[in-house]
Scaffold this active site. Structure first.
Site, PDB file in Angstrom:
ATOM      1  N   CYS A   1       0.831  -1.209   0.000  1.00  9.11           N
ATOM      2  CA  CYS A   1       0.000   0.000   0.000  1.00  9.11           C
ATOM      3  C   CYS A   1       0.869   1.263   0.000  1.00  9.11           C
ATOM      4  CB  CYS A   1      -0.982  -0.030   1.167  1.00  9.11           C
ATOM      5  SG  CYS A   1      -2.320   1.183   0.988  1.00  9.11           S
TER       6      CYS A   1
ATOM      7  N   HIS B   1      -3.570  -5.114   0.479  1.00 10.83           N
ATOM      8  CA  HIS B   1      -3.046  -5.496   1.797  1.00 10.83           C
ATOM      9  C   HIS B   1      -3.048  -7.015   1.969  1.00 10.83           C
ATOM     10  CE1 HIS B   1      -2.588  -1.636   4.012  1.00 10.83           C
ATOM     11  NE2 HIS B   1      -3.409  -1.213   3.066  1.00 10.83           N
TER      12      HIS B   1
ATOM     13  N   GLU C   1      -1.433  -8.777   3.960  1.00 15.78           N
ATOM     14  CA  GLU C   1      -1.338  -9.211   5.363  1.00 15.78           C
ATOM     15  C   GLU C   1      -2.718  -9.459   5.961  1.00 15.78           C
ATOM     16  OE1 GLU C   1      -1.896  -4.762   5.742  1.00 15.78           O
ATOM     17  OE2 GLU C   1      -0.974  -6.170   4.338  1.00 15.78           O
TER      18      GLU C   1
END
Length: 244
Positions: free
Chosen positions: A109, A215, A217
């Protein structure tokens, strides 16, 4: 097997009190991929950053606050823009030094945005005007994808994600209002949103120099995201072995 050591800069949570923070999900994803982690405060001086990079095997640039438009010759033109110059300074230095070392780097990001700017690119400060067909800022839950991205199937990114075929699309999550405008000369685009926004880029000549606008994660249970972190960890492990 020795765990590769990954440096992760912290974000500036409160500029007035110099409160720094790091999201647990980045640390958890790196741990799941078999990495050890050291976090870096934005107050770190450039010469101190060089000392740290001499001792680690990879660099992850996480999401967070906005890149200062002054870094790419612009002024703040969005009410949503909240620059963090202290963090920009450190991360730009880390990016340049990682590139010089051919150290594996993964940007997420904001990490993609500062990587682009540090290498000579520019940003759009608001990528989703009212009525836009692709919403780049989604509400929670963040582990639920909100739009697709088209991946260049011949790019290294496709292999890192475990995708096959000339062109593949995957669903991703999205939490940003800035994005790439002019891509830095060294970078190659390798993923796009439906509205044409560059969603991933890499430096082809480097060992592993990759950034994604979404994202992963938060998508740690999805195979493409797991593969991305695993490939980053493997590149960091190989980098460590090459220096031994």
């Amino acid at each position: 097997m020795t765990k590769p050591l990954i440096a992760v800069p912290m974000q500036v949570e409160n500029p007035d009190t110099s409160l720094y923070s790091i999201k647990k999900r980045y640390l958890a994803s790196l741990k799941q991929a078999g990495c050890a982690v050291v976090v870096l405060p934005p107050s770190l001086a450039e010469d101190e950053a060089a000392v740290v990079l001499d001792r680690v095997d990879g660099l992850l640039l996480p999401g967070g606050g906005d890149v200062d438009p002054a870094r790419y010759g612009a002024v703040v033109a969005s009410p949503h823009c909240s620059p963090t110059p202290e963090r920009d300074r450190l991360e730009a230095a880390l990016i340049r030094q990682a590139a010089e070392r051919d150290m594996p780097l993964l940007g997420i990001c904001r990490g993609m945005q500062i990587m682009n700017v540090a290498l000579g690119g520019t940003l759009t400060q608001d990528v989703s005007p009212a009525g836009a067909r692709t919403a780049h800022w989604q509400p929670e839950p963040y582990n639920a994808p909100s739009h697709p991205v088209r991946i260049d199937g011949e790019s290294p990114l496709a292999a890192y994600l475990g995708l096959t075929g000339e062109c593949a699309a995957i669903p991703v999550n999205s939490m940003h209002h800035q994005g790439v405008r002019d891509l830095a000369p060294a970078l190659r685009p390798c993923a796009w949103a439906d509205d044409g926004l560059v969603e991933a880029a890499l430096w082809p000549e480097k060992r592993f120099f990759v950034a994604v606008q979404w994202h992963p994660e938060f998508l740690a249970d999805d195979e493409p995201s797991l593969n991305l972190f695993r490939c980053f960890a493997e590149a960091a492990r190989a980098f460590a072995a090459s220096r031994a």
